[in-house]
Design an enzyme around this catalytic site. Sequence first.
Site, PDB file in Angstrom:
ATOM      1  N   THR A   1       0.817  -1.212   0.000  1.00 57.20           N
ATOM      2  CA  THR A   1       0.000   0.000   0.000  1.00 57.20           C
ATOM      3  C   THR A   1       0.852   1.264   0.000  1.00 57.20           C
ATOM      4  O   THR A   1       0.393   2.315  -0.472  1.00 57.20           O
ATOM      5  CB  THR A   1      -0.962   0.032   1.201  1.00 57.20           C
ATOM      6  N   TYR A   2       2.085   1.192   0.510  1.00 54.64           N
ATOM      7  CA  TYR A   2       2.956   2.366   0.484  1.00 54.64           C
ATOM      8  C   TYR A   2       3.498   2.590  -0.925  1.00 54.64           C
ATOM      9  O   TYR A   2       3.278   3.648  -1.530  1.00 54.64           O
ATOM     10  CB  TYR A   2       4.095   2.211   1.480  1.00 54.64           C
ATOM     11  N   ALA A   3       4.189   1.583  -1.463  1.00 53.01           N
ATOM     12  CA  ALA A   3       4.712   1.719  -2.824  1.00 53.01           C
ATOM     13  C   ALA A   3       3.565   1.847  -3.823  1.00 53.01           C
ATOM     14  O   ALA A   3       3.647   2.624  -4.781  1.00 53.01           O
ATOM     15  CB  ALA A   3       5.589   0.520  -3.166  1.00 53.01           C
TER      16      ALA A   3
ATOM     17  N   LYS B   1       2.245   5.353  -3.737  1.00 56.13           N
ATOM     18  CA  LYS B   1       3.169   6.321  -4.334  1.00 56.13           C
ATOM     19  C   LYS B   1       3.308   6.136  -5.846  1.00 56.13           C
ATOM     20  O   LYS B   1       3.669   7.080  -6.558  1.00 56.13           O
ATOM     21  CB  LYS B   1       4.558   6.187  -3.685  1.00 56.13           C
TER      22      LYS B   1
END
Length: 249
Positions: A155-157, A160
């Site tokens: 979910t972070y990468a 982004k």
Amino acid sequence: MAENTLRGKVAVVGGGEKNLGGLISRKFAEYGAKVVVHYHGSQSDAEQTVKDIQGAGGQAVAVQGDLTQVADVRRLFDTAVDAYGGADVAVNTTGMVLRKPILETTEDDYDRMFGINAKAAYFFIQEAGRRLNDHGRIISLGTSLLAAFTDGYSTYAGGKAPLEHFTRAAAKEFADRSISVNVVAPGPMDTPFFYPQESPERVEFHKSQALGGQLTQIEDIVPVITFLATDGWWFTGQTLFPNGGYTTR
């Protein structure tokens, strides 16, 4: 051609109160910019950053806002116009990190991560495109995980990743006004946001993947962002990876 300097310019810094954003705010002011310091929750840090800038002879104002709310993004740029007559540079350092397996990720996790990492970034770029003066600069903070093959950071990468597409589209759409749009994607940074996500063993692993066996330092990223805001005007639609060769492929 516009002079490639920050002197006399107005810079809006999303997440500009502390860590990388705080250093950008201080450095931009040192180079002659008037700075609009955005913060979400840390009012004391924002006030201290403004105080430091003013104490050194610069000009700055702090603005609280939740950038996942479009009205707050617009109010941030309204402040630049109201306080200083416009804006020339917009840098968004905001983001949220989460390391969690896909099978354990909740809907709330997903919505929160994509809200700050994708939605806020999109509307920051949108409003900057509307409000910046010609020859402006828009710079977003990404992550080197955009070019990595690793676990845990879906979910972070993933949140982004859209930045690259937003940036390429905006670079084309704003080109007729000579506004450049870029992403700076550091490796894991030595800030308080990184350590809660990782075990000591994984921290050492991340260090081992970069030049000199160290994490990315915020002091090494500010010159890259400053370059894009000044002499690097010919870069646009790009993702730059200042990460010391960091890789998890």
